[in-house]
Design a protein around this motif. Sequence first.
Motif, short mmCIF file in Angstrom:
data_model
loop_
_atom_site.label_atom_id
_atom_site.label_comp_id
_atom_site.label_asym_id
_atom_site.label_seq_id
_atom_site.Cartn_x
_atom_site.Cartn_y
_atom_site.Cartn_z
N VAL A 98 0.86 -1.19 0.00
CA VAL A 98 0.00 0.00 0.00
C VAL A 98 0.89 1.23 0.00
O VAL A 98 1.76 1.38 0.86
CB VAL A 98 -0.92 0.04 1.24
CG1 VAL A 98 -1.75 1.32 1.25
CG2 VAL A 98 -1.82 -1.18 1.28
N LEU A 109 -3.13 -2.61 6.77
CA LEU A 109 -3.63 -3.54 5.76
C LEU A 109 -4.16 -4.81 6.41
O LEU A 109 -3.55 -5.35 7.33
CB LEU A 109 -2.48 -3.88 4.81
CG LEU A 109 -2.71 -4.83 3.65
CD1 LEU A 109 -3.75 -4.27 2.68
CD2 LEU A 109 -1.39 -5.07 2.91
N VAL A 145 -7.96 -1.52 3.47
CA VAL A 145 -6.86 -0.59 3.75
C VAL A 145 -7.39 0.37 4.81
O VAL A 145 -8.37 1.07 4.58
CB VAL A 145 -6.39 0.15 2.48
CG1 VAL A 145 -5.28 1.12 2.83
CG2 VAL A 145 -5.93 -0.85 1.43
N LEU A 158 -2.95 0.48 -4.18
CA LEU A 158 -2.66 -0.89 -3.79
C LEU A 158 -1.93 -1.53 -4.96
O LEU A 158 -2.40 -1.48 -6.09
CB LEU A 158 -3.94 -1.65 -3.48
CG LEU A 158 -3.78 -3.11 -3.07
CD1 LEU A 158 -3.18 -3.19 -1.66
CD2 LEU A 158 -5.12 -3.83 -3.10
#
Length: 166
Positions: A98, A109, A145, A158
Amino acid sequence: MDMHKLDGTGKKRWGWGAIAGLTMALAITAPSIAQNVQNMSLGRGFRDDPATMKGTAGGRVSLASIAGITDNCRGFANTAPNHTVTLTDNFPALDILVRPDNINDDPTLLIKGSNGDILCADEEGGGRRPQINSRLVKGSYQIWVGSKTPNQSFNYTLSLSEARQK
């Protein structure tokens, strides 16, 4: 309130006010449509490696409660996942990273697999970029996320790759 007008034949027709009202209603609901889960399907040797999806992180629900565990699942997100990734093959290693759009944002995450796997990450990629590099089996994976602070939101990318990302 009738949103139709009678024309000269006695039939109902949509008036301009009704069309404008409908357009306004669609415009107001559009942001909630945009927050739907983004889906992706990947097989071994996928092109455009890394594969990327954009999203907005954050929410008010703890990732630990979504995951059903307390170990290493920090942060807050919405109850619905940001992404669903379907793997059509087993991956000996898939790197998931991420990248927040703003370096000052602090994402976390959570990944839940259809096989019961739960993976969490918080800054393992160095700096403020959570990263998971793991063997993943064929199946569906929901991805959240999160943000370190409840109700904080920010944009991110992502990134999924068969090679280790930096």
